[in-house]
Scaffold this active site. Sequence first.
Site, short mmCIF file in Angstrom:
data_model
loop_
_atom_site.label_atom_id
_atom_site.label_comp_id
_atom_site.label_asym_id
_atom_site.label_seq_id
_atom_site.Cartn_x
_atom_site.Cartn_y
_atom_site.Cartn_z
N ASP A 1 0.86 -1.22 0.35
CA ASP A 1 0.02 0.08 0.06
C ASP A 1 0.85 1.28 0.11
O ASP A 1 2.24 1.21 0.03
CB ASP A 1 -0.97 0.07 1.24
C1 BGC Z 1 -4.90 3.41 0.12
C2 BGC Z 1 -5.16 2.20 -0.89
C3 BGC Z 1 -5.03 2.99 -2.61
C4 BGC Z 1 -3.83 3.49 -2.63
C5 BGC Z 1 -3.33 4.21 -3.83
C6 BGC Z 1 -3.80 4.12 -0.10
O1 BGC Z 1 -3.81 5.20 0.73
O2 BGC Z 1 -5.07 2.73 1.35
O3 BGC Z 1 -6.58 1.56 -0.94
O4 BGC Z 1 -5.15 1.98 -3.34
O5 BGC Z 1 -3.71 4.62 -1.58
O6 BGC Z 1 -4.17 5.43 -3.92
#
Ligand code: BGC
Length: 739
Positions: free
Chosen positions: A283
């Site tokens: 993530d």
């Molecule tokens: C979130 C994810 C997301 C990623 C990219 C993160 O902060 O937890 O769910 O896909 O950002 O935007």
Amino acid sequence: MKKIIFAIFLCSTLLLASSKDNTIEQKIDSLLTLMTLDEKIGQLTQYSGNYETGPSAGTVKNEFQKLVKEGKVGSFLNVHGATNTHEMQKIAVEQSRLKIPLLFGYDVIHGYRTTFPIPLAEASSWDPQAVEKSARISAIEAAAAGVHWTFAPMVDIARDPRWGRIAEGSGEDPYLGSAMAAARVKGFQGNSYGEKGTILSCAKHFAAYGGAEGGRDYNTVDMSERTLREIYLLPYKAAVDAGAATIMSSFNEIAGVPSTGSKFLLTDVLRKEWHFDGFVVSDWTSIPEMHTHGVAANDAESAMLALNAGTDMDMEGGVYRKHLPQLLKEGKVSEQTLNEAVRRILRVKLRLGLFADPYRNASPEAEKKDIYNAAHIAATRDVARKSIVLLKNEKDILPLKKEIKTLAVVGPLANNTEEPLGPWHQQGRPSDVVTVLDGITKTVSSDTKILFAKGCDIVGNDTKGFDEAVSIAKKSDVVIVVVGEAAEMSGEAASRSSLTLPGKQEKFVEAIQATGTPVVVVLMNGRPLAVTWIAEHVSAIVEAWFLGVQSGNAIADVLFGEYTPSGKLPVTFPRTVGQVPYYYNYKNTGRPMDEKQKYNSKYIDISNTPLFPFGYGLSYTTFEYSSPRLSASKITKKESLKVVVDVKNIGRRAGEEVVQLYIRDEYGSVTRPVKELKGFQKIALVPGEKKSVEFTLTPELLSMYDINMKWGVEAGTFKVYVGTNSVDVQEASFEVSEL
Ligand code: BGC
């Protein structure tokens, strides 16, 4: 003969697939021999190209372009639009040494531009086909805009509505969650990799991100391996089985180990047990965050832990690029581990067909044709109406007559064009949103007088607008009050400590109710709300969640009976925040709740039942259930059991019903939940029509992790419950014997 032809067909398909796989692996072998260390690490590196947030914020476009030319980046997120992606891709495939195409990822959570209902709403449809279609349309639009890969579906089980990301998932149940996970993966990816109008999916956030203590986003998770496997892991497994190309590791730790550095999760469970052969992306900066968690003394250690555990791609962390060369030199990461991660990423790129067609039909013309077109708008209206849950309808006040004389439409969300888009609405535009007021205006007769007043804001203490709303309510035959949350109150980093309506909205509903005019409350929200006073007082409640661009039309369809509501809650609604976590598949305890006695498991200051149970939702018609009939009263551990129930529409309108089947394994080597959903079917019935609904309880569905963590069926008595929600059920029972 048919069987032989089928066998020949199957064999040739398998042979074709394996020869395709062989070609892919050979191509990777040869690329790996050509790649420099920098180029290999480049494939593992993903940056956010919107230049706005995160560690790479402020990086100018030509710096990224230079990295692409040097082969030092393998993927971007937040670069979208045919022109933008084309520009970057052209550099990768024409100017970089090995011409390896870039992979463009984007959070297409519930639509690219045509914004569909939030995932929690769509789960309320209990209609996997509708959900698959919604994902398919989102994929078509995103693919036209050059997006290859969505960071969806989010399949995290959520038992705590304080957690704002409950809006992005399918609720509290692993069986329903698994059905939705598989439907979304199929919708995004189609039947085979690279099919036109498809994108790769990414099941996230692996694992148990929704188990955050106190419902506080990013918080610690600590649970038994049994609960992890039986409740939280199942939807990820369903996504993998449905062919999810990628997985995202989660921010949280589980029992002391951050997921991004968890060999148990990323290698032992995901790869060895589930045979997942796509790649894992971290993530957003979750690799360097392992330092903050306290398991890595610095970024280099974070990078080492993550890669060795099985995290292949570093999203926006920048630490693989910075530290892997030294880690390899020191032998802390092996060349083989690095090559394996590169292989997995290249495999997915090759499967998608990116080497052959790096632009994948994305073009400004495709964008014009495929994005936000009439068919997509009609489809989102259809899914939106299916996602609505009718929670209360006293004296059949709904559906309303289109010829109603005077109708008041009030509340901060009644004519709002921003909030119905919900969290993660990406390219969805407020100007596309049909508000409730618009939808109603288009639906009622030309003689109907509509009066509108906002009344109050979503937040804040201002009550100055109450009087105007109260005065029009007094003049009306019915009042529609549209209240709820702002879109940004759910989604990421949007946990709440309270589950009531924010601001003065509850007071507002009370003021409107006091006029004596019949009240219909329409809720827009990203989580279950503890609207106890409203549930006890107003005539009707329509749970509309955030339904996207066609919100107002879909809500009007339900309010005026163009569509008979068929949604059911995918989460329990508590009476108060103090009851959470509250879910239907709880354990019995040694002292189950009994409100008449003192020494048992309950609160002394509130009814211990939910406000609305899991699986609950009303219709404008009535369905009558027969008792369930079982194919046997006794089966062996290896046998399946059939359960049949007759459902009849005894009302006056056509409608759809979600027939639900639950079981209870009464006594096991470990305790079992009081109910577990093991089947559901959505059926349509015209008045007077009766259908027999058949379920098959297979050994897999009756299995559990026993006292030794072995998966299988235990002999003993099982109860079967069939009904219209998790509480209103009829029961039968059967025995499972050893032999
Ligand atoms: C979130 C994810 C997301 C990623 C990219 C993160 O902060 O937890 O769910 O896909 O950002 O935007």
